[in-house]
Each structure stands twice: as C-alpha cells, then as structure tokens.
Design an enzyme around this catalytic site. Structure first.
Site, PDB file in Angstrom:
ATOM      1  N   TYR A  68       0.801  -1.049   0.056  1.00  0.00           N
ATOM      2  CA  TYR A  68       0.170  -0.031   0.107  1.00  0.00           C
ATOM      3  C   TYR A  68       0.954   1.259  -0.110  1.00  0.00           C
ATOM      4  O   TYR A  68       0.417   2.034  -0.523  1.00  0.00           O
ATOM      5  CB  TYR A  68      -0.931  -0.041   1.183  1.00  0.00           C
ATOM      6  CG  TYR A  68      -2.133  -0.901   0.894  1.00  0.00           C
ATOM      7  CD1 TYR A  68      -3.264  -0.402   0.269  1.00  0.00           C
ATOM      8  CD2 TYR A  68      -2.290  -2.449   1.140  1.00  0.00           C
ATOM      9  CE1 TYR A  68      -4.440  -0.985  -0.107  1.00  0.00           C
ATOM     10  CE2 TYR A  68      -3.450  -2.975   0.726  1.00  0.00           C
ATOM     11  CZ  TYR A  68      -4.462  -2.401   0.200  1.00  0.00           C
ATOM     12  OH  TYR A  68      -5.484  -3.227  -0.069  1.00  0.00           O
ATOM     13  N   HIS A 119     -14.484   3.837  -0.367  1.00  0.00           N
ATOM     14  CA  HIS A 119     -13.561   2.641  -0.118  1.00  0.00           C
ATOM     15  C   HIS A 119     -12.524   3.100   0.821  1.00  0.00           C
ATOM     16  O   HIS A 119     -11.479   2.258   0.582  1.00  0.00           O
ATOM     17  CB  HIS A 119     -13.278   2.031  -1.423  1.00  0.00           C
ATOM     18  CG  HIS A 119     -14.342   1.338  -2.119  1.00  0.00           C
ATOM     19  ND1 HIS A 119     -14.520   1.276  -3.552  1.00  0.00           N
ATOM     20  CD2 HIS A 119     -15.612   0.711  -1.626  1.00  0.00           C
ATOM     21  CE1 HIS A 119     -15.564   0.512  -3.697  1.00  0.00           C
ATOM     22  NE2 HIS A 119     -16.302   0.428  -2.703  1.00  0.00           N
TER      23      HIS A 119
END
Length: 256
Positions: A68, A119
């Site tokens: 990430y 999200h």
C-alpha cells in the site's frame, strides 16, 4: 457539439442538486493503476486479493503495508487531469456532493472540497487494534526490498497502523455510505463517471437516483450495466468528456 453532450449540458444547467459519482476509470486516466493492474516488478508475484484482507495484514503486516505504501507513492506522482478539474468546476456552480470509489487524493488536489470516499483512502491510515486515526508518513521511503516495509505504530496503543482502505470482507464506512445514499436520494441529477457498475453496494448509488425520478448521466468509454438507467450516455474518457460538458453548460470560463 455532439447532440448527447448538448442534452447532458441542458440537464446539468437546470440541476438544483447534483451528485458526481466516480470510479476507477477516473483515476486510471491520470496513470493510477486500477486495483487489479497495480502489480509491477516484484509485486507481480502477489495476488492483490491476497494483500487486501485483514487476515493478510495480521499474517504479514510489513508485506501488506509495503504494497500500500508503494501504491501511495504511485498516486503521489500522478496528477489530476482536466476531468478532475471539471468536477471541481461543477461544484463551484451548483450544490454538489462528490462520491468516489477511488482511494487516491486526485479529486482533492483538483480543488474538490470534501469527497465522500466510499472505499476509504490511502491517505487516511488508522490503528488496526484501537481504530484511532493515524497520520500517514510524509515522504516515506519506498519499501526497502521492493516488498516489505514495517508499518508505523499507533501513538495511543502501539498497535500496527493499517491502510485506511476498505478490504475484502469489510463493510463500507457506514457514515460515508449513509451520506452517499442520502445525497443520491435528494439530487435531481447524478453523473456517474468511470464506474463499471459491478462493484456492490457502491453500484447501487446511481440506481437510487434513477428510482426516485432523478436523471443519470453516464460518462464511460464502454457500455456498462448502468446504460439502461442513464438518461444520457456519453462515450469517451472523462478527461475529454467532462470539460466538454462543463463548457457546453456554462462556457469555458467556468473551468478557470
């Protein structure tokens, strides 16, 4: 002017409350890989679905945080395109709620004030143990070996900090979802941009507007399941179609 753009511009010009709903196609035009495409180099060996679950983070937090962090650095190098700026121009002209399925900050950098991130966001980390918000490291290095990077620790409980995105098996943020449904219920025009219409429950948002009598304009290069509910389908990339739509509604000066 393409007739469909003129029809869409008439709807936009008359609208009193607008929702703009954006998906992965919007960010892809800025060079941000879609979730399933975000695999290059060493990351090609990993299934994105296997890196996007609470179980994966529990098993190997450095691997998941590293992936990430790598994605966040990709976003930092990307720039908003004219479509992002056209959305900000719409917000400046008519009361608008921006809802996005994207986890980047391109809308904010283009001038949008407070997008609803259905999200989550790569730029909103939180503690995996106590759920307290945590600052995202500023200018953090790329994962040292191209893969693993130990996550920061929570200032409150010392638990590992996790990315502030919605993983597989997790519910959408309830406050953001409720606000999105409320906005879609109360608008008279919804623009859906770069969405596949396949990711639920987010894909229900345009349907809420249509069922309650509002108009839906779809901007997408391809056909989607939302085609039948759209009053106008504008085929093409958002970076081209949205500026043309704003120009047709209010003139080119609206985007300056």
């Amino acid at each position: 002017m393409v007739p469909a753009v003129g029809d869409a511009a008439d709807l936009l010009r008359r609208a009193r409350r607008v929702v703009v709903f954006t998906g992965a196609g919007m960010s892809a035009e800025s060079g941000v890989p879609t979730f399933r495409d975000a695999r290059t180099g060493l990351w090609r060996r990993f299934d994105p679905h296997a890196l996007a679950t609470p179980e994966a983070f529990d098993a190997d937090p450095a691997l998941v945080w590293g992936w990430y962090e790598w994605r966040r650095q990709l976003v930092r190098r990307a720039e908003p395109h004219p479509g992002h700026r056209a959305v900000a121009a719409i917000e400046a002209r008519v009361p608008t709620v921006l809802i996005t399925q994207n986890v980047d900050d391109l809308h904010e950098r283009a001038g949008s004030r407070a997008p609803l991130h259905l999200h989550g966001s790569l730029f909103a980390a939180r503690c995996s143990a106590c759920d307290d918000p945590a600052p995202v490291p500023d200018g953090a290095p790329e994962p040292a070996d191209g893969r693993r990077l130990p996550p920061p620790r929570c200032a409150r409980c010392a638990g590992p900090v996790r990315p502030g995105v919605v993983w597989f098996g997790e519910a959408l943020p309830p406050d953001a979802l409720a606000a999105a449904v409320d906005a879609a219920s109360g608008c008279d025009l919804l623009l859906t941009v770069g969405t596949s219409g396949l990711v639920h429950p987010a894909a229900e948002i345009p349907l809420v507007t249509a069922r309650l009598g509002g108009s839906v304009i779809q901007v997408n290069p391809e056909r989607t399941p939302l085609d039948p509910v759209a009053a106008v389908n504008l085929r093409g990339p958002a970076a081209e179609v949205l500026p043309a739509l704003v120009d047709a509604a209010w003139g080119a000066t609206a985007r300056r």
